[in-house]
Design a protein around this motif. Structure first.
Motif, short mmCIF file in Angstrom:
data_model
loop_
_atom_site.label_atom_id
_atom_site.label_comp_id
_atom_site.label_asym_id
_atom_site.label_seq_id
_atom_site.Cartn_x
_atom_site.Cartn_y
_atom_site.Cartn_z
N PRO A 144 37.33 7.40 -67.18
CA PRO A 144 36.92 8.03 -66.49
C PRO A 144 35.28 8.52 -66.51
O PRO A 144 35.22 8.60 -66.92
CB PRO A 144 38.18 9.40 -66.70
CG PRO A 144 39.23 9.40 -67.07
CD PRO A 144 38.74 7.53 -68.65
N GLY A 145 34.91 8.68 -65.77
CA GLY A 145 33.65 8.42 -65.58
C GLY A 145 32.48 7.25 -65.80
O GLY A 145 31.23 7.17 -66.15
N GLY A 146 33.53 5.89 -66.20
CA GLY A 146 32.70 4.45 -66.73
C GLY A 146 32.12 3.82 -65.58
O GLY A 146 32.23 3.24 -65.57
N THR A 158 35.36 -2.49 -56.84
CA THR A 158 34.86 -3.57 -56.00
C THR A 158 35.94 -5.49 -56.92
O THR A 158 36.08 -5.64 -56.14
CB THR A 158 33.65 -4.22 -55.86
OG1 THR A 158 33.07 -4.43 -57.00
CG2 THR A 158 32.59 -2.76 -55.14
N THR A 159 36.19 -4.74 -58.21
CA THR A 159 37.34 -5.66 -58.55
C THR A 159 38.17 -5.27 -59.46
O THR A 159 38.15 -3.97 -59.71
CB THR A 159 36.23 -6.43 -59.80
OG1 THR A 159 35.97 -5.57 -60.98
CG2 THR A 159 35.19 -7.39 -58.75
N ARG A 204 49.96 -6.25 -62.02
CA ARG A 204 49.40 -5.50 -63.32
C ARG A 204 49.02 -4.50 -63.86
O ARG A 204 49.08 -3.32 -64.89
CB ARG A 204 48.85 -6.74 -64.45
CG ARG A 204 49.56 -7.76 -64.93
CD ARG A 204 49.00 -8.78 -65.74
NE ARG A 204 47.02 -9.18 -65.47
CZ ARG A 204 47.15 -10.51 -65.18
NH1 ARG A 204 48.31 -10.62 -64.74
NH2 ARG A 204 46.48 -10.69 -64.41
N LEU A 205 47.60 -3.97 -62.86
CA LEU A 205 47.22 -2.78 -63.06
C LEU A 205 48.20 -1.71 -62.47
O LEU A 205 48.05 -0.05 -63.41
CB LEU A 205 46.53 -2.83 -61.92
CG LEU A 205 44.78 -2.81 -62.43
CD1 LEU A 205 44.11 -3.19 -61.17
CD2 LEU A 205 43.99 -2.36 -63.26
N LYS A 243 38.66 -0.92 -65.76
CA LYS A 243 38.42 -0.01 -66.51
C LYS A 243 37.21 1.45 -66.55
O LYS A 243 37.27 2.02 -67.05
CB LYS A 243 36.01 -0.26 -66.85
CG LYS A 243 35.17 -0.12 -67.49
CD LYS A 243 34.00 -0.97 -67.52
CE LYS A 243 32.72 -0.35 -68.72
NZ LYS A 243 31.85 -1.09 -67.87
N ALA A 244 37.22 2.05 -65.15
CA ALA A 244 37.67 2.97 -64.48
C ALA A 244 38.55 3.69 -64.88
O ALA A 244 38.52 4.77 -65.63
CB ALA A 244 37.44 3.19 -63.06
#
Length: 72
Positions: free
Chosen positions: A67-69, A55-56, A14-15, A62-63
């Motif tokens: 961006p930068g999160g 790591t997940t 999905r990603l 989210k990143a």
């Protein structure tokens, strides 16, 4: 880190579908812990990162969405 998983889990697929401008994969560190990475296939978006790690899969999403999160 070990190799590229040829049959990724549904979340990783999905990603890849949601972020087609990125090469996304799951690697593992020397202890076998997963490290999810994304890099731009071509420099075509304003994303400031050339390599994003998390790591997940959720943290990677989210990143890439913000961006930068938090992820590297």
């Amino acid at each position: 880190m070990t190799g590229y998983n040829l049959h990724p889990n549904p979340e990783l697929r999905r990603l890849r579908e949601d972020f087609p401008a990125h090469l996304i994969c799951e690697l593992h560190d020397e202890r076998g812990r997963p490290v999810f990475t994304a890099t731009l296939a071509h420099r075509c978006c304003p994303c400031p990162h050339t390599l994003v790690t998390a790591t997940t899969p959720a943290a990677l999403r989210k990143a890439l969405t913000h961006p930068g999160g938090g992820a590297r």
